[in-house]
Design a protein around this motif. Structure first.
Motif, PDB file in Angstrom:
ATOM      1  N   LEU A 183       0.876  -1.166   0.000  1.00 20.46           N
ATOM      2  CA  LEU A 183       0.000   0.000   0.000  1.00 20.46           C
ATOM      3  C   LEU A 183       0.912   1.214   0.000  1.00 20.46           C
ATOM      4  O   LEU A 183       1.632   1.457   0.964  1.00 20.46           O
ATOM      5  CB  LEU A 183      -0.898  -0.001   1.237  1.00 20.46           C
ATOM      6  N   GLN A 184       0.903   1.953  -1.105  1.00 23.49           N
ATOM      7  CA  GLN A 184       1.817   3.084  -1.259  1.00 23.49           C
ATOM      8  C   GLN A 184       1.054   4.402  -1.200  1.00 23.49           C
ATOM      9  O   GLN A 184       0.073   4.594  -1.897  1.00 23.49           O
ATOM     10  CB  GLN A 184       2.557   2.992  -2.587  1.00 23.49           C
ATOM     11  N   TYR A 185       1.539   5.295  -0.329  1.00 25.60           N
ATOM     12  CA  TYR A 185       1.015   6.651  -0.206  1.00 25.60           C
ATOM     13  C   TYR A 185       2.042   7.621  -0.785  1.00 25.60           C
ATOM     14  O   TYR A 185       3.230   7.511  -0.496  1.00 25.60           O
ATOM     15  CB  TYR A 185       0.785   7.025   1.251  1.00 25.60           C
ATOM     16  N   GLY A 190      -1.682  18.591  -3.018  1.00 29.12           N
ATOM     17  CA  GLY A 190      -3.076  18.348  -2.642  1.00 29.12           C
ATOM     18  C   GLY A 190      -3.252  17.402  -1.477  1.00 29.12           C
ATOM     19  O   GLY A 190      -4.375  17.140  -1.055  1.00 29.12           O
ATOM     20  N   GLY A 191      -2.162  16.860  -0.953  1.00 27.86           N
ATOM     21  CA  GLY A 191      -2.250  15.936   0.165  1.00 27.86           C
ATOM     22  C   GLY A 191      -1.806  14.543  -0.231  1.00 27.86           C
ATOM     23  O   GLY A 191      -1.037  14.356  -1.185  1.00 27.86           O
ATOM     24  N   TRP A 192      -2.305  13.536   0.475  1.00 29.08           N
ATOM     25  CA  TRP A 192      -1.894  12.150   0.269  1.00 29.08           C
ATOM     26  C   TRP A 192      -2.831  11.432  -0.693  1.00 29.08           C
ATOM     27  O   TRP A 192      -4.047  11.601  -0.620  1.00 29.08           O
ATOM     28  CB  TRP A 192      -1.886  11.388   1.583  1.00 29.08           C
ATOM     29  N   THR A 193      -2.264  10.638  -1.580  1.00 30.38           N
ATOM     30  CA  THR A 193      -3.027   9.699  -2.398  1.00 30.38           C
ATOM     31  C   THR A 193      -2.446   8.314  -2.166  1.00 30.38           C
ATOM     32  O   THR A 193      -1.281   8.177  -1.793  1.00 30.38           O
ATOM     33  CB  THR A 193      -2.957  10.045  -3.896  1.00 30.38           C
ATOM     34  N   TRP A 194      -3.249   7.289  -2.387  1.00 27.15           N
ATOM     35  CA  TRP A 194      -2.788   5.923  -2.141  1.00 27.15           C
ATOM     36  C   TRP A 194      -3.169   4.998  -3.278  1.00 27.15           C
ATOM     37  O   TRP A 194      -4.071   5.271  -4.044  1.00 27.15           O
ATOM     38  CB  TRP A 194      -3.318   5.396  -0.809  1.00 27.15           C
TER      39      TRP A 194
END
Length: 199
Positions: A183-185, A190-194
């Motif tokens: 699981l990669q963040y 704009g912040g975090w995406t995963w």
């Protein structure tokens, strides 16, 4: 470090936490746990080649992942030249792995003092006494010097702290009846995406 399932199981259906630090906090021990995680710290060498070594993960919070070392160490020179690094924490039995990549900044004086206070007597003594000069001596002289040296009380001169501020965190879990999974963040303006990736 426990491999028990907490806020999110990487093999379960559903949506992971929006903030990867929630998951990191669930996986990592509390900062006051005396059994600090060992982590591989990777840097860019001053010669341009990759470099790596094992460090203690001293602390972790929303400001990043802290580690501490001698100010005269090679990693300090490398971080001065290229203040970016990767940190890999591996769980016992190769059940979990956390990879953190990001920018590295000097740690606060408060965190430095707290990390020093949490160090064992042996690690404090190493910080005071373990020099290149000592390492160059014959074994008998090293043993004699180690037995005779009594470091001054308090924090060692030239002891430094750094904090890796994550831009990317990758959580990996071994497969239990299925393939391993990551699981990669990734963080941007704009912040975090995963996203999920093959293990």
């Amino acid at each position: 470090m426990s491999a028990a399932v907490g806020v999110f199981d990487l093999h379960a259906d559903g949506t992971p936490p929006a903030d990867p630090l929630v998951l990191a906090r669930d996986w990592l021990p509390a900062d006051d746990d005396p059994d600090r995680p060992r982590a591989t710290l990777a840097t860019v060498g001053t010669d341009g080649w990759p470099d790596a070594r094992t460090v203690l993960l001293s602390a972790f919070d929303e400001t990043g992942f802290a580690f501490h070392t001698s100010a005269t160490s090679r990693k300090v020179a490398e971080l001065a030249a290229v203040p970016r690094a990767a940190l890999v924490v591996l769980w016992e039995g190769f059940s979990r792995q956390l990879v953190v990549r990001g920018d590295v900044v000097p740690d606060s004086a408060e965190s430095l003092a707290a990390a020093w206070a949490a160090r064992s007597d042996h690690l404090r003594r190493l910080a005071w006494c373990n020099t290149d000069e000592l390492a160059a001596l014959p074994r008998a002289d090293r043993v004699q010097r180690w037995a005779a040296d009594h470091p001054a009380p308090g924090q060692a001169d030239g002891w430094a702290g750094y904090r890796l501020q994550p831009r990317e965190l990758t959580f990996w879990a071994a497969g239990d009846g299925a393939a391993s999974r990551r699981l990669q963040y990734t963080r941007d303006a704009g912040g975090w995406t995963w996203r999920f990736l093959a293990g």
